[in-house]
Design a protein around this motif. Structure first.
Motif, PDB file in Angstrom:
ATOM      1  N   TYR A   9      -6.824   2.117  -3.745  1.00 51.24           N
ATOM      2  CA  TYR A   9      -6.408   3.155  -2.793  1.00 51.24           C
ATOM      3  C   TYR A   9      -5.404   4.118  -3.428  1.00 51.24           C
ATOM      4  O   TYR A   9      -4.419   4.502  -2.807  1.00 51.24           O
ATOM      5  CB  TYR A   9      -5.833   2.544  -1.507  1.00 51.24           C
ATOM      6  CG  TYR A   9      -6.805   1.673  -0.775  1.00 51.24           C
ATOM      7  CD1 TYR A   9      -7.867   2.229  -0.064  1.00 51.24           C
ATOM      8  CD2 TYR A   9      -6.697   0.291  -0.801  1.00 51.24           C
ATOM      9  CE1 TYR A   9      -8.782   1.436   0.601  1.00 51.24           C
ATOM     10  CE2 TYR A   9      -7.615  -0.518  -0.137  1.00 51.24           C
ATOM     11  CZ  TYR A   9      -8.645   0.068   0.556  1.00 51.24           C
ATOM     12  OH  TYR A   9      -9.552  -0.717   1.223  1.00 51.24           O
ATOM     13  N   ASP A  89      -6.376  -6.161   2.296  1.00 52.47           N
ATOM     14  CA  ASP A  89      -5.362  -5.111   2.465  1.00 52.47           C
ATOM     15  C   ASP A  89      -4.021  -5.547   1.892  1.00 52.47           C
ATOM     16  O   ASP A  89      -3.335  -4.777   1.209  1.00 52.47           O
ATOM     17  CB  ASP A  89      -5.198  -4.746   3.942  1.00 52.47           C
ATOM     18  CG  ASP A  89      -6.367  -3.959   4.499  1.00 52.47           C
ATOM     19  OD1 ASP A  89      -7.175  -3.431   3.706  1.00 52.47           O
ATOM     20  OD2 ASP A  89      -6.487  -3.880   5.732  1.00 52.47           O
ATOM     21  N   ASP A  90      -3.625  -6.793   2.155  1.00 53.35           N
ATOM     22  CA  ASP A  90      -2.370  -7.314   1.626  1.00 53.35           C
ATOM     23  C   ASP A  90      -2.385  -7.375   0.103  1.00 53.35           C
ATOM     24  O   ASP A  90      -1.399  -7.053  -0.553  1.00 53.35           O
ATOM     25  CB  ASP A  90      -2.077  -8.720   2.190  1.00 53.35           C
ATOM     26  CG  ASP A  90      -1.722  -8.700   3.658  1.00 53.35           C
ATOM     27  OD1 ASP A  90      -1.439  -7.613   4.203  1.00 53.35           O
ATOM     28  OD2 ASP A  90      -1.729  -9.793   4.258  1.00 53.35           O
ATOM     29  N   ALA A  93      -1.986  -3.879  -1.281  1.00 50.84           N
ATOM     30  CA  ALA A  93      -0.595  -3.440  -1.146  1.00 50.84           C
ATOM     31  C   ALA A  93       0.283  -4.126  -2.183  1.00 50.84           C
ATOM     32  O   ALA A  93       1.143  -3.478  -2.809  1.00 50.84           O
ATOM     33  CB  ALA A  93      -0.085  -3.739   0.269  1.00 50.84           C
ATOM     34  N   TRP A  94       0.081  -5.409  -2.412  1.00 51.59           N
ATOM     35  CA  TRP A  94       0.870  -6.139  -3.401  1.00 51.59           C
ATOM     36  C   TRP A  94       0.619  -5.584  -4.802  1.00 51.59           C
ATOM     37  O   TRP A  94       1.548  -5.356  -5.573  1.00 51.59           O
ATOM     38  CB  TRP A  94       0.535  -7.636  -3.357  1.00 51.59           C
ATOM     39  CG  TRP A  94       1.253  -8.413  -4.399  1.00 51.59           C
ATOM     40  CD1 TRP A  94       2.515  -8.903  -4.322  1.00 51.59           C
ATOM     41  CD2 TRP A  94       0.761  -8.773  -5.689  1.00 51.59           C
ATOM     42  NE1 TRP A  94       2.835  -9.555  -5.493  1.00 51.59           N
ATOM     43  CE2 TRP A  94       1.782  -9.495  -6.350  1.00 51.59           C
ATOM     44  CE3 TRP A  94      -0.455  -8.568  -6.355  1.00 51.59           C
ATOM     45  CZ2 TRP A  94       1.628  -9.992  -7.632  1.00 51.59           C
ATOM     46  CZ3 TRP A  94      -0.607  -9.063  -7.628  1.00 51.59           C
ATOM     47  CH2 TRP A  94       0.430  -9.774  -8.261  1.00 51.59           C
ATOM     48  N   ARG A  97       2.318  -2.248  -5.253  1.00 58.25           N
ATOM     49  CA  ARG A  97       3.779  -2.361  -5.347  1.00 58.25           C
ATOM     50  C   ARG A  97       4.252  -2.956  -6.670  1.00 58.25           C
ATOM     51  O   ARG A  97       5.386  -2.768  -7.047  1.00 58.25           O
ATOM     52  CB  ARG A  97       4.316  -3.237  -4.210  1.00 58.25           C
ATOM     53  CG  ARG A  97       4.341  -2.575  -2.871  1.00 58.25           C
ATOM     54  CD  ARG A  97       5.160  -3.391  -1.877  1.00 58.25           C
ATOM     55  NE  ARG A  97       4.834  -4.804  -1.883  1.00 58.25           N
ATOM     56  CZ  ARG A  97       3.945  -5.400  -1.099  1.00 58.25           C
ATOM     57  NH1 ARG A  97       3.262  -4.679  -0.238  1.00 58.25           N
ATOM     58  NH2 ARG A  97       3.734  -6.689  -1.157  1.00 58.25           N
TER      59      ARG A  97
END
Length: 98
Positions: A9, A89-90, A93-94, A97
């Motif tokens: 993403y 999704d998690d 995101a991880w 980050r």
């Protein structure tokens, strides 16, 4: 590069920046980039598998909309699909980050 960026993403430049940052902040830059790439590849595979699940859910919806009766465990199945989507999704995101 575009596929990997899409899976994370990110725009291609953002993906390149994230991979560069992972390498720059690691004691083993080659391993960090390889780990990042492997993570993105695994997420891409997860997306492929979830797309297949989505296709199956479309078939279930067609069946139900044409008068079929839902199986007793349909709610449980939908909950598991929802949890799988949340997990991907998690993970994205991880990875972003990192």
């Amino acid at each position: 590069m575009q596929e990997a960026a899409d899976a994370a993403y990110l725009a291609p430049g953002g993906y390149a920046a994230a991979a560069t940052l992972a390498a720059a902040t690691s004691t083993s830059p080659t391993a960090a980039v390889a780990d990042y790439r492997r993570g993105v590849q695994e997420l891409m595979e997860s997306n492929r598998q979830l797309a297949a699940v989505g296709n199956n859910l479309n078939q279930v919806a067609h069946y139900l909309n044409s008068g079929g009766r839902p199986a007793g465990d349909l709610r449980q199945l939908l909950h598991r699909v929802d949890m799988a989507l949340a997990g991907v999704d998690d993970a994205v995101a991880w990875l972003v980050r990192r």
